[in-house]
Design an enzyme around this catalytic site. Sequence first.
Site, mmCIF file in Angstrom:
data_model
loop_
_atom_site.group_PDB
_atom_site.id
_atom_site.type_symbol
_atom_site.label_atom_id
_atom_site.label_comp_id
_atom_site.label_asym_id
_atom_site.label_seq_id
_atom_site.Cartn_x
_atom_site.Cartn_y
_atom_site.Cartn_z
ATOM 1 N N LYS A 22 0.836 -1.212 0.000
ATOM 2 C CA LYS A 22 0.000 0.000 0.000
ATOM 3 C C LYS A 22 0.868 1.258 0.000
ATOM 4 C CE LYS A 22 -1.694 1.827 4.008
ATOM 5 N NZ LYS A 22 -1.681 3.266 4.274
ATOM 6 N N ASN A 23 1.836 1.323 0.921
ATOM 7 C CA ASN A 23 2.554 2.587 1.100
ATOM 8 C C ASN A 23 3.528 2.890 -0.036
ATOM 9 O OD1 ASN A 23 1.024 3.177 3.295
ATOM 10 N ND2 ASN A 23 2.534 2.489 4.813
ATOM 11 N N CYS A 117 -5.101 7.888 9.123
ATOM 12 C CA CYS A 117 -5.313 7.369 10.482
ATOM 13 C C CYS A 117 -5.000 8.434 11.522
ATOM 14 C CB CYS A 117 -4.410 6.158 10.727
ATOM 15 S SG CYS A 117 -4.866 4.730 9.755
ATOM 16 N N ARG A 122 0.228 14.926 13.145
ATOM 17 C CA ARG A 122 0.922 14.462 11.941
ATOM 18 C C ARG A 122 1.339 15.679 11.115
ATOM 19 N NH1 ARG A 122 -1.708 8.997 9.459
ATOM 20 N NH2 ARG A 122 0.380 8.885 8.583
ATOM 21 N N ASP A 306 4.008 0.264 12.172
ATOM 22 C CA ASP A 306 2.788 -0.263 11.547
ATOM 23 C C ASP A 306 2.535 -1.727 11.905
ATOM 24 O OD1 ASP A 306 2.434 2.215 10.481
ATOM 25 O OD2 ASP A 306 3.029 1.696 8.440
ATOM 26 N N ARG A 398 -9.058 0.258 4.027
ATOM 27 C CA ARG A 398 -8.146 1.209 3.383
ATOM 28 C C ARG A 398 -6.822 0.541 3.031
ATOM 29 N NH1 ARG A 398 -6.617 5.218 6.984
ATOM 30 N NH2 ARG A 398 -4.961 5.235 5.475
#
Length: 419
Positions: A22-23, A117, A122, A306, A398
Amino acid sequence: MEKLVIKGPTPLKGEVTISGAKNAAVAILPATLLIDGVCTIENLPNISDIKISCEILEQLGAKITWNNEHSITIDTTNITTTKAPLDLTSKFRASYYIIGAMLGRKGEIEVGMPGGCKLGARPIDQHIKGFEMLGATVNLEKGTIYAKAKKLKAAPIYMDIVSVGATINVMLASVLAKGTTTIDNAAKEPHIVDVANFLNTMGADIRGAGTDVIKINGVEKLNGGCTYSVVPDQIEAGTFMLAAVATRGDLTLKNCITKHLESITAKIVEVGGNVEDNGDSIRIWCNKRPNNANIKTLPYPGFPTDLQPQMGVVLALANGTSVINESIWESRFQYTEELNKMGAKITAQGKTAFFEGVKKLYGAPVYSSDLRAGAALVIAGTAAEGETEIYNLEHIDRGYENIEEKFRKIGAKIERVKE
Ligand code: EPZ
């Protein structure tokens, strides 16, 4: 509203094929904006963050064809606007990559503050600092970011904090900037290397990705016409590795790069699990109660934040007391309250949590506060005795492709139910 209903306990057994990361994918898709042409991206995870990324690109003028559920062809020849849709960009974090890519392509972009999230503050100051060093002006007004540059010029950039997002964003913005940009104190995650590999395949000249110092020699233009396959997801692989330990199961993961998993492998061995590393596949099994262990999350190659909640499930069930120190995010222990509803004994104070291991967890209704917390609850529900109901699935969807299908294939009694 949907929920996952899991009946446990089940030791997970069998094979899992790991999806694309995903990232990495959420950065590679906006990176295609730097190309004035067509490219095909394969091994995309089939998750909602990818669908939203595609919608944003389409609204900017890109033409996207789905070849199958894991592959798209993107034509970025005609980028028709520099205003990204605010409603979509505020839905997830990685929308900030539109800024770096569009500064490179058009010298201008208007985009909503990124969502994602809720893990505490952030900030994006390091991204902004990087863009400004490259000659852009960046203004924030009422939740919208306005970034502009007449001409980007290479610069030496020192990151005050090791940041995945800022490293990738500065890399994107500098690919077409004249001269050599250096990023010092760069993040080293596998997805940084993957984005650099993609850009280099398209004709960029990026060196040192995966080390502390990345050098980007600006090029005049990127090529169109390549096909690129996204790297396997380190975090999805780690999630299943820890699920094997927590449920005392035996899993073989296919399509993974075991080098990326070393910090997780080391902790699994420390808690008494077994690991067989076959290079592009890995087998994890555990047939006893895990031992206690202490964890500190760190940027790559350290133990990933994560995977902290998923590791938390293992330690909640471990023999003895464990401590987790979360060094990246302020607020990543929200899942511990949910595990306590299932019988865990965890005390979280600020960025530290103390786990007094229990022999068993018991099913309960629980709420996923964020993506990885959701994955941890799926593991906990599979390991726990009785029925667990997990709510707030939009977080899990997600970032995990077909989570219930993948867990069902390895034995979990899990259903998605509409209420
Ligand atoms: C990426 O977030 C990941 N998201 C996160 O994964 C992951 O937890 C994080 O990296 C750390 O590995 C994506 O790749 C889309 P950072 P990012 O910039 O880039 C501070 C998941 O579950 N910081 O590396 O936003 C920041 O507050 C998600 O998949 C600044 O102070 O993280 C944090 O403490 C959740 N200023 C630390 O740096 C900045 O300008 C690391 O953040 C940027 C960051």
